[in-house]
Design a protein around this motif. Structure first.
Motif, PDB file in Angstrom:
ATOM      1  N   ASP A 136      87.265 -18.863 -45.678  1.00 24.55           N
ATOM      2  CA  ASP A 136      88.632 -18.447 -46.038  1.00 24.55           C
ATOM      3  C   ASP A 136      88.548 -17.347 -47.090  1.00 24.55           C
ATOM      4  N   ASP A 137      89.652 -16.651 -47.293  1.00 20.32           N
ATOM      5  CA  ASP A 137      89.615 -15.519 -48.228  1.00 20.32           C
ATOM      6  C   ASP A 137      89.648 -15.969 -49.684  1.00 20.32           C
ATOM      7  N   TYR A 171      92.503  -9.608 -49.353  1.00 26.12           N
ATOM      8  CA  TYR A 171      93.562 -10.382 -48.702  1.00 26.12           C
ATOM      9  C   TYR A 171      94.848  -9.613 -48.424  1.00 26.12           C
ATOM     10  N   SER A 224      93.558 -14.950 -42.480  1.00 24.20           N
ATOM     11  CA  SER A 224      93.023 -14.251 -43.649  1.00 24.20           C
ATOM     12  C   SER A 224      91.503 -14.358 -43.761  1.00 24.20           C
TER      13      SER A 224
END
Ligand code: 5GP
Ligand code: SF4
Ligand code: MG
Length: 465
Positions: A349-350, A246, A287
């Protein structure tokens, strides 16, 4: 935070401003630059807000002349929230042999203990920042030159630190013995550059030379070029694996690996570990984007921009209060209804930290008429706070600290929720055998609870490992 320094060019501060602009993702609260030239001595400017809103003004930049400058972009971890200008770096100290300025990325895990000791012995602290300890430790050192005083100081400091510092004539870079936070060396014209990430070398047309090694100190001057010192006892390195997930920019190179390629590969691992039948793979921008690309490629499920990001908002989590963070999601992200309606959607998502982002996004996607929502997360559950320079909340606020994966799925009310395994993450960063449990190749404490440096201040405050 992001740190950057240049020596040996005309108007080094202009290069530093550009470098900090390219490192803005590492800290958006405030920024500062210190420069030096023979005629004016040291000059500094520290401001709240974005680099581009402060360090582009001619009248300000003219006050920062000289061939040597360093800078810092801040995001508060240690020290007071609701920042004050006295907490904004670089910090400056005047010693018998001249002045020095330092910019620090990371977090000192014994800062409370050091501060108490230093105050008892007469140091007068100006800020609430852990980084200021370094200046006071330098002031108490008996060494005759500044680099040696810095060595003395940093040998007393525990935790994670990458430091860029300057004297009248030298640019100095240091990484802690575990090399938790990044720092790279570059060359521009006849000068040298130190930067948190390679993306900030690109912006000034500097050539990437190499990483500063864990436990290494470089002292750079016009007379002697780059001198490399080894002030610490050698240890096996433990770079922050979350920089790959990230924190760093995807166009940066870390350890000879493209951050983008690593993130894409995490998506590939996720698709193999946690496949699901669906119609559309959507990243949570920005991200989650590279991992979503990898997931779509590996699964063969079409990739689409189901969520669109307003480019004029910053990163949500680098906002200091919960209230702003809560609003942030909606201010920043919106659903592309035309694409989502009626589809079984995989959202990539990260990370899930508090679960705020995921919950809001799930609501938005369902409101837009999605048939199913599946979350795939490009990091293992974040179950432990970071004490080394990434702003995770207290353990109680981390969703994964109190809930199993099942419970998190129920809490978020999604059709499925899966995280990449720790081994899958290690494979994606190029460790084909996965994580070595006896000697982990990276710091992964926020996922594993295995802290490579004992967080001693926190333990004194009651934190339990
Ligand atoms: P949450 O909403 O679950 O608290 O935060 C997750 C979102 O914040 C993710 O979209 C992620 O991009 C971002 N984020 C990544 N790392 C961190 C971190 O260390 N702390 C926080 N608070 N948010 C993070
Ligand atoms: Fe990076 Fe997590 Fe280690 Fe912090 S705890 S340094 S975020 S891997
Ligand atoms: Mg995000």
């Amino acid at each position: 935070c992001g740190i950057f320094g240049v020596i040996g060019v005309t108007d080094a501060s202009n290069f530093v401003a550009l470098g900090l602009h390219a490192l803005q993702h590492r800290g958006q609260e405030a920024g500062g630059i210190v420069s030096h030239d023979a005629e004016h001595g040291f000059n500094s400017a520290r401001r709240f807000g974005y680099v581009r809103d402060n360090f582009t003004s001619q009248s300000l930049m003219q006050t920062l002349p000289g061939p040597l400058a360093i800078g810092h972009v801040r995001y508060s971890t240690a020290g007071s929230k609701g920042a004050q200008i006295r907490d904004v770096q670089p910090f400056f100290g005047e010693f018998s042999m001249g002045g020095a300025a330092i910019a620090h990325n990371g977090n000192i895990t014994n800062a409370d203990a050091l501060r108490r000791e230093l105050i008892e012995r007469g140091s007068i602290f100006q800020s609430s920042s852990d980084s200021e300890c370094i200046i006071h430790l330098m002031a108490r050192s008996l060494q005759r030159n500044i680099p040696e005083r810095m060595e003395d100081a940093l040998r007393r400091v525990e935790g994670a630190f990458s430091v860029v510092a300057m004297t009248r004539s030298k640019l100095i870079g240091v990484r802690d013995p575990l090399g938790v936070r990044p720092l790279v060396l570059g060359k521009v014209a006849d000068g040298w550059v130190l930067s948190s990430e390679t993306c900030a070398l690109d912006i000034i047309g500097a050539e990437y030379v190499r990483e500063i090694e864990p436990g290494e100190m470089v002292v750079i001057s016009a007379e002697h070029g780059v001198e490399s010192l080894r002030p610490f006892r050698p240890q096996k390195s433990r770079f922050c694996i979350f920089e790959h997930v990230y924190f760093s920019r995807p166009d940066s190179i870390i350890g000879n690996r493209s951050v983008y390629e690593t993130r894409r590969q995490i998506g590939v691992e996720l698709a193999r570990e946690a496949p699901v039948d669906a119609d559309l793979v959507c990243p949570v921008p920005d991200s989650g984007t590279p991992a979503a690309i990898g997931f779509a490629h590996e699964s063969g499920i079409p990739y689409g921009m189901g969520i669109v990001r307003n480019q004029y908002m910053g990163r949500t989590f680098i906002e200091p209060t919960e209230q702003i963070r809560n609003m942030g999601v909606r201010l920043k992200l919106n659903v592309n209804r035309a694409l989502i309606k009626g589809k079984r959607v995989i959202l990539v998502d990260d990370s899930v930290v508090r679960g705020t982002t995921s919950r809001k996004i799930k609501e938005m996607i369902l409101d837009a008429g999605a048939a199913e929502v599946h979350f795939r997360i490009a990091s293992p559950p974040t179950a432990w706070p970071c004490f080394y320079g990434v702003d995770t909340p207290q353990r109680e606020k981390l969703l994964a600290a109190t809930m199993t994966e099942e419970q998190m799925r129920d809490h978020l009310q999604v059709d499925s929720l899966r995280f990449v395994s720790l081994d899958g993450l290690y494979r994606a960063v190029g460790e084909v055998e996965g994580r070595n449990p006896k000697q982990p190749q990276y710091c992964d404490a926020c996922f594993s609870g295995d802290y490579p440096v004992e967080p001693s201040d926190q333990i004194k405050k009651g934190f339990k490992l």
